[in-house]
Design a protein around this motif. Structure first.
Motif, PDB file in Angstrom:
ATOM      1  N   GLY A 120      51.681  56.403  88.983  1.00 41.78           N
ATOM      2  CA  GLY A 120      51.588  57.853  89.147  1.00 41.78           C
ATOM      3  C   GLY A 120      52.133  58.640  87.982  1.00 41.78           C
ATOM      4  O   GLY A 120      51.662  58.526  86.844  1.00 41.78           O
ATOM      5  N   MET A 121      53.142  59.467  88.249  1.00 40.46           N
ATOM      6  CA  MET A 121      53.711  60.332  87.225  1.00 40.46           C
ATOM      7  C   MET A 121      54.060  59.566  85.959  1.00 40.46           C
ATOM      8  O   MET A 121      53.861  60.060  84.843  1.00 40.46           O
ATOM      9  CB  MET A 121      54.973  61.031  87.751  1.00 40.46           C
ATOM     10  CG  MET A 121      54.772  61.953  88.918  1.00 40.46           C
ATOM     11  SD  MET A 121      56.320  62.779  89.417  1.00 40.46           S
ATOM     12  CE  MET A 121      57.161  61.481  90.329  1.00 40.46           C
ATOM     13  N   LEU A 122      54.587  58.363  86.119  1.00 42.63           N
ATOM     14  CA  LEU A 122      55.083  57.587  84.990  1.00 42.63           C
ATOM     15  C   LEU A 122      53.979  56.965  84.143  1.00 42.63           C
ATOM     16  O   LEU A 122      54.233  56.547  83.012  1.00 42.63           O
ATOM     17  CB  LEU A 122      55.992  56.469  85.499  1.00 42.63           C
ATOM     18  CG  LEU A 122      57.340  56.913  86.079  1.00 42.63           C
ATOM     19  CD1 LEU A 122      57.958  55.788  86.892  1.00 42.63           C
ATOM     20  CD2 LEU A 122      58.288  57.348  84.980  1.00 42.63           C
ATOM     21  N   THR A 123      52.763  56.887  84.663  1.00 40.48           N
ATOM     22  CA  THR A 123      51.691  56.162  83.968  1.00 40.48           C
ATOM     23  C   THR A 123      50.366  56.899  84.049  1.00 40.48           C
ATOM     24  O   THR A 123      49.935  57.518  83.080  1.00 40.48           O
ATOM     25  CB  THR A 123      51.546  54.752  84.571  1.00 40.48           C
ATOM     26  OG1 THR A 123      51.332  54.862  85.993  1.00 40.48           O
ATOM     27  CG2 THR A 123      52.773  53.904  84.321  1.00 40.48           C
ATOM     28  N   SER A 124      49.713  56.868  85.198  1.00 38.96           N
ATOM     29  CA  SER A 124      48.361  57.423  85.320  1.00 38.96           C
ATOM     30  C   SER A 124      48.322  58.935  85.148  1.00 38.96           C
ATOM     31  O   SER A 124      47.288  59.484  84.767  1.00 38.96           O
ATOM     32  CB  SER A 124      47.744  57.029  86.673  1.00 38.96           C
ATOM     33  OG  SER A 124      48.576  57.399  87.754  1.00 38.96           O
ATOM     34  N   ALA A 125      49.426  59.631  85.409  1.00 41.43           N
ATOM     35  CA  ALA A 125      49.495  61.067  85.153  1.00 41.43           C
ATOM     36  C   ALA A 125      49.994  61.369  83.744  1.00 41.43           C
ATOM     37  O   ALA A 125      50.066  62.539  83.349  1.00 41.43           O
ATOM     38  CB  ALA A 125      50.383  61.772  86.177  1.00 41.43           C
ATOM     39  N   GLY A 126      50.359  60.356  83.006  1.00 43.81           N
ATOM     40  CA  GLY A 126      50.656  60.516  81.590  1.00 43.81           C
ATOM     41  C   GLY A 126      52.028  61.034  81.230  1.00 43.81           C
ATOM     42  O   GLY A 126      52.294  61.298  80.057  1.00 43.81           O
ATOM     43  N   VAL A 127      52.944  61.186  82.201  1.00 38.98           N
ATOM     44  CA  VAL A 127      54.265  61.738  81.888  1.00 38.98           C
ATOM     45  C   VAL A 127      55.158  60.590  81.408  1.00 38.98           C
ATOM     46  O   VAL A 127      56.103  60.178  82.091  1.00 38.98           O
ATOM     47  CB  VAL A 127      54.869  62.473  83.092  1.00 38.98           C
ATOM     48  CG1 VAL A 127      56.118  63.250  82.673  1.00 38.98           C
ATOM     49  CG2 VAL A 127      53.855  63.424  83.706  1.00 38.98           C
ATOM     50  N   ALA A 128      54.838  60.101  80.215  1.00 43.08           N
ATOM     51  CA  ALA A 128      55.546  58.954  79.660  1.00 43.08           C
ATOM     52  C   ALA A 128      56.813  59.388  78.939  1.00 43.08           C
ATOM     53  O   ALA A 128      57.191  58.819  77.912  1.00 43.08           O
ATOM     54  CB  ALA A 128      54.618  58.191  78.723  1.00 43.08           C
ATOM     55  N   ALA A 129      57.468  60.396  79.486  1.00 43.13           N
ATOM     56  CA  ALA A 129      58.761  60.890  78.988  1.00 43.13           C
ATOM     57  C   ALA A 129      59.547  61.368  80.203  1.00 43.13           C
ATOM     58  O   ALA A 129      59.734  62.565  80.403  1.00 43.13           O
ATOM     59  CB  ALA A 129      58.548  62.027  77.993  1.00 43.13           C
ATOM     60  N   PRO A 130      60.002  60.443  81.045  1.00 47.21           N
ATOM     61  CA  PRO A 130      60.617  60.818  82.326  1.00 47.21           C
ATOM     62  C   PRO A 130      61.930  61.557  82.150  1.00 47.21           C
ATOM     63  O   PRO A 130      62.656  61.363  81.184  1.00 47.21           O
ATOM     64  CB  PRO A 130      60.820  59.469  83.028  1.00 47.21           C
ATOM     65  CG  PRO A 130      60.797  58.452  81.938  1.00 47.21           C
ATOM     66  CD  PRO A 130      59.901  58.985  80.873  1.00 47.21           C
ATOM     67  N   ASP A 131      62.214  62.418  83.117  1.00 49.97           N
ATOM     68  CA  ASP A 131      63.406  63.263  83.108  1.00 49.97           C
ATOM     69  C   ASP A 131      64.381  62.826  84.194  1.00 49.97           C
ATOM     70  O   ASP A 131      63.988  62.464  85.298  1.00 49.97           O
ATOM     71  CB  ASP A 131      63.026  64.729  83.372  1.00 49.97           C
ATOM     72  CG  ASP A 131      62.279  65.350  82.207  1.00 49.97           C
ATOM     73  OD1 ASP A 131      62.716  65.159  81.068  1.00 49.97           O
ATOM     74  OD2 ASP A 131      61.265  66.026  82.446  1.00 49.97           O
ATOM     75  N   GLY A 132      65.681  62.951  83.895  1.00 47.21           N
ATOM     76  CA  GLY A 132      66.716  62.717  84.893  1.00 47.21           C
ATOM     77  C   GLY A 132      67.148  61.262  84.977  1.00 47.21           C
ATOM     78  O   GLY A 132      66.474  60.350  84.495  1.00 47.21           O
ATOM     79  N   ASN A 133      68.304  61.046  85.594  1.00 48.40           N
ATOM     80  CA  ASN A 133      68.876  59.697  85.767  1.00 48.40           C
ATOM     81  C   ASN A 133      68.917  58.941  84.446  1.00 48.40           C
ATOM     82  O   ASN A 133      68.761  57.729  84.398  1.00 48.40           O
ATOM     83  CB  ASN A 133      68.088  58.904  86.816  1.00 48.40           C
ATOM     84  CG  ASN A 133      68.318  59.399  88.222  1.00 48.40           C
ATOM     85  OD1 ASN A 133      68.422  60.599  88.464  1.00 48.40           O
ATOM     86  ND2 ASN A 133      68.373  58.493  89.175  1.00 48.40           N
ATOM     87  N   GLU A 134      69.160  59.706  83.348  1.00 46.16           N
ATOM     88  CA  GLU A 134      69.199  59.070  82.033  1.00 46.16           C
ATOM     89  C   GLU A 134      70.546  58.426  81.743  1.00 46.16           C
ATOM     90  O   GLU A 134      70.642  57.519  80.919  1.00 46.16           O
ATOM     91  CB  GLU A 134      68.851  60.089  80.942  1.00 46.16           C
ATOM     92  CG  GLU A 134      69.984  60.994  80.482  1.00 46.16           C
ATOM     93  CD  GLU A 134      70.333  62.123  81.454  1.00 46.16           C
ATOM     94  OE1 GLU A 134      71.088  63.020  81.061  1.00 46.16           O
ATOM     95  OE2 GLU A 134      69.846  62.111  82.605  1.00 46.16           O
ATOM     96  N   VAL A 169      62.595  65.626  74.628  1.00 45.28           N
ATOM     97  CA  VAL A 169      62.685  66.047  76.026  1.00 45.28           C
ATOM     98  C   VAL A 169      63.314  64.955  76.885  1.00 45.28           C
ATOM     99  O   VAL A 169      63.821  65.212  77.969  1.00 45.28           O
ATOM    100  CB  VAL A 169      61.294  66.418  76.580  1.00 45.28           C
ATOM    101  CG1 VAL A 169      60.392  65.195  76.723  1.00 45.28           C
ATOM    102  CG2 VAL A 169      61.418  67.133  77.920  1.00 45.28           C
ATOM    103  N   SER A 170      63.297  63.712  76.386  1.00 46.43           N
ATOM    104  CA  SER A 170      63.768  62.570  77.158  1.00 46.43           C
ATOM    105  C   SER A 170      64.289  61.516  76.194  1.00 46.43           C
ATOM    106  O   SER A 170      63.863  61.446  75.034  1.00 46.43           O
ATOM    107  CB  SER A 170      62.624  61.988  77.998  1.00 46.43           C
ATOM    108  OG  SER A 170      62.964  60.749  78.585  1.00 46.43           O
ATOM    109  N   PHE A 171      65.215  60.683  76.655  1.00 45.21           N
ATOM    110  CA  PHE A 171      65.664  59.546  75.861  1.00 45.21           C
ATOM    111  C   PHE A 171      64.673  58.383  75.939  1.00 45.21           C
ATOM    112  O   PHE A 171      64.839  57.389  75.240  1.00 45.21           O
ATOM    113  CB  PHE A 171      67.030  59.055  76.349  1.00 45.21           C
ATOM    114  CG  PHE A 171      68.175  59.933  75.933  1.00 45.21           C
ATOM    115  CD1 PHE A 171      68.446  60.177  74.593  1.00 45.21           C
ATOM    116  CD2 PHE A 171      68.992  60.518  76.885  1.00 45.21           C
ATOM    117  CE1 PHE A 171      69.506  60.980  74.206  1.00 45.21           C
ATOM    118  CE2 PHE A 171      70.070  61.325  76.511  1.00 45.21           C
ATOM    119  CZ  PHE A 171      70.313  61.552  75.163  1.00 45.21           C
ATOM    120  N   PHE A 172      63.661  58.507  76.795  1.00 43.81           N
ATOM    121  CA  PHE A 172      62.761  57.385  77.038  1.00 43.81           C
ATOM    122  C   PHE A 172      61.316  57.854  76.931  1.00 43.81           C
ATOM    123  O   PHE A 172      60.814  58.546  77.826  1.00 43.81           O
ATOM    124  CB  PHE A 172      63.006  56.796  78.431  1.00 43.81           C
ATOM    125  CG  PHE A 172      64.460  56.707  78.811  1.00 43.81           C
ATOM    126  CD1 PHE A 172      65.313  55.843  78.152  1.00 43.81           C
ATOM    127  CD2 PHE A 172      64.975  57.511  79.816  1.00 43.81           C
ATOM    128  CE1 PHE A 172      66.661  55.769  78.494  1.00 43.81           C
ATOM    129  CE2 PHE A 172      66.310  57.444  80.173  1.00 43.81           C
ATOM    130  CZ  PHE A 172      67.167  56.569  79.502  1.00 43.81           C
TER     131      PHE A 172
END
Length: 616
Positions: free
Chosen positions: A44-58, A87-90
């Motif tokens: 989902g968000m992490l792959t197929s929706a393309g948000v390959a820069a997750p936020d939070g719990n870093e 925007v993200s460390f990952f």
């Protein structure tokens, strides 16, 4: 229509972030599990929706469970590292993330994955969900999980749910509006975003021109990066391989016009087409304004029949949905439940009391997932004023920690059903913090474990022994998961499990700063032989004078390597030990094992060295 009939212990409907985690965890626990997804990619968000820069719990202490395991797998499979954007460390190639989830699913013989199917009807007997009809298959299960992106099972089964804003009179949330206004009427939920990945083809190169979509209106994007500059704008979500995740909230590709059409099966595709064209128009605007060296990245996302040619290639398979239908559960997470206590930096732990539906002992802490992201809302008309929910930690701003109660996953009256996506029982305001990818992975992991335990204990979700769920999550053999956010202990610490248990037993003692007492020596420095450090690899070693500009605001004036001598770089960390050391060592010469990030203009410190390292 004749459908194939299948049976399972646990049925997970939706292969997004929460559903993927739920199916993996249920199967790892031993339940016969079927996962049905709309798309050919999981995550989902992490792959197929393309948000390959997750936020939070870093923060390192919050990297537990399937979320922590996902980060470790990314590090192993992406040799370029993860710290590329600001925007993200990952940040990572979405294809790598999708393959990780596919491999985890394939490794479980008791987990069957069916792709390319969507729910058409829910089987209900009395007040219990017993299964779901899809296009070509009917699946009956002891426990069904609604992991759809928009809470579709809630509507199909007529389970009470919410959509849109709640006014301040509902729960007294400090940031909720007192009365309806143009914003609440025009944008009942946060705007989705159709992500696109762009490519830098290099100095002097000319990328293929991005064609104008229907209803192209470049004027609506004017000023999108005025306060940042073009380079910093692109580096927001920089990915490996000179690629950029385009998920930009300021006059960018958020799209919320007529978003209520998502509730209608007939009109949903109309909204999706407009959202996809809006992103195409923004990508074209970027190319025209910043130069034709920038174009669409090729072959990132597969051409998927489910998207009817809207996604694939450079375009994500579906939008990044920030909000959906939201369950009316045994409890509702309100803004007050995610805000830090007064003069503290952590929210109170959730306590189940009598009369709230669960057959549990009174005063039970029923936390089952953790988060720490700031409350972040997206509307095309601009930001709204929200109660502050951030703190300085590790030399930068991060969100304050909070927890998700088990009761928010359980319907008020319907049995046989749990939820595990943005569709949990949460207010519109609080959804701005609970919707983030690591939180939803944690919710999914907890829901999958709960479903498997319900099968084991022969009970319904509302009768589940919540302490058995918490214990199973904490001691899971593959991906042990925190249920209490402890900012100063990682899951590998020998005291971690003790303090998780302690605060479950004594929730009133949970510290306002999120740090548990520890006698462990915080100034234990990283011991390494100089010969073990390859200066050409990442991380590298940097020596310099630590300067504290203000509380939790650090600069390293570099003395070595000599190529950087005299320069100053912002110093940040996500490691709790290093965080404490930096607070105590201002003005001293230190040696840092870390990596430079030119997009974020920071040095990410992994360890402080015992002594200085000789540099050539």
């Amino acid at each position: 229509m004749t459908r194939q009939a299948l049976n399972a212990d646990v049925l997970v409907v939706g292969g997004g972030t929460g559903g993927t985690a739920a199916a993996i965890q249920a199967a790892r626990r031993g339940a016969r599990t079927i996962l049905v997804s709309e798309f050919s990619w999981l995550g989902g968000m992490l792959t197929s929706a393309g948000v390959a820069a997750p936020d939070g719990n870093e923060l390192l202490a919050l990297q537990t469970g399937i979320w922590g395991a996902f980060l470790q797998a990314l590090k192993q499979r992406q040799p370029e590292g993860l710290d590329h954007g600001w925007v993200s460390f990952f940040t990572y190639d979405p294809r790598v993330g999708a393959q990780i989830f596919a491999d985890w699913v394939a490794a479980l013989p008791n987990l069957q994955w069916i792709a390319g199917q969507t729910p058409e009807a829910v089987c209900v007997q009395g007040d219990r969900v017993t299964g779901v009809h899809f296009q070509t298959v009917t699946i009956k299960a002891e426990i069904t999980l609604d992991a759809t992106e928009l809470g579709d099972l809630l509507a199909l089964a007529a389970v009470p749910h919410r959509w849109g804003w709640e006014l301040q009179a509902e729960w007294g949330e400090p940031s909720a509006p007192a009365s309806p206004n143009p914003l609440t009427q025009q944008y009942p939920i946060q705007a989705p975003t159709w992500v696109v990945v762009m490519q830098d083809y290099g100095e002097g190169a000319i990328a293929p021109a991005i064609p104008a979509p229907p209803h192209d209106d470049p004027g609506r994007f004017v000023g999108a990066w005025d306060n940042y500059g073009g380079d910093r704008f692109l580096n927001y979500g920089r990915l490996p391989g000179d690629r950029f995740m385009i998920n930009w909230p300021i006059k960018g590709n958020d799209y919320g016009e007529g978003v209520e059409r998502l509730l209608s099966a007939e009109k949903r595709w109309e909204f999706l087409a407009e959202a996809r064209w809006h992103t195409q128009s923004f990508a074209r605007f970027i190319q025209m304004q910043l130069g034709h060296r920038y174009g669409l990245a090729g072959d990132i996302f597969p051409a998927d029949a489910a998207t009817a040619n809207l996604g694939g290639g450079a375009y994500a398979l579906h939008p990044y949905y920030r909000e959906s239908r939201r369950l009316k559960g045994l409890t509702t997470i309100r803004e007050q439940d995610i805000l830090p206590v007064k003069q503290g930096s952590a929210a109170v732990l959730p306590i189940a009391v009598s009369g709230q539906g669960c057959t549990q002992a009174e005063n039970l802490c029923d936390a089952i997932a953790i988060g720490n992201y700031a409350n972040d809302h997206h509307y095309p008309s601009g930001d709204i004023t929200l109660k502050p929910k951030s703190m300085r930690w590790g030399g930068r701003w991060t969100g304050t920690p909070f927890t998700i109660p088990y009761r928010a996953l359980v319907p008020t009256s319907m049995d046989g059903l749990l939820v595990c996506e943005k569709n949990i029982s949460v207010s519109h305001i609080a959804n701005g913090a609970t919707r983030l990818q690591p939180v939803v992975l944690g919710i999914g992991q907890a829901a999958g474990m709960a479903a498997a335990l319900c099968v084991e204990q022969h009970c319904q979700p509302r009768s589940l022994d919540v302490r058995s769920l918490q214990e199973a999550l904490l001691t899971d053999a593959t991906a042990p998961c925190a249920v209490i956010p402890l900012l100063n202990l990682t899951v590998s610490d020998p005291d971690w499990l003790h303090w998780q248990h302690y605060y479950l037993d004594h929730p009133e003692a949970y510290p306002a700063n999120g740090n548990c007492p520890t006698e462990r020596k915080q100034h234990s420095f990283y011991m390494a032989q100089r010969s073990q450090l390859d200066q050409k690899s990442s991380p590298q070693v940097f020596q310099g004078v630590l300067q504290s500009q203000a509380t939790q605001d650090y600069q390293l004036v570099i003395t070595a390597p000599t190529t950087l001598a005299g320069s100053s770089i912002r110093l940040v960390t996500i490691n709790p030990t290093v965080n404490q050391q930096l607070a105590d060592l201002s003005g001293q010469t230190i040696c840092v094992l870390g990596a430079l990030n030119s997009s974020g203009q920071w040095l990410l410190a992994e360890r402080l060295m015992m002594d200085a390292i000789d540099h050539d």
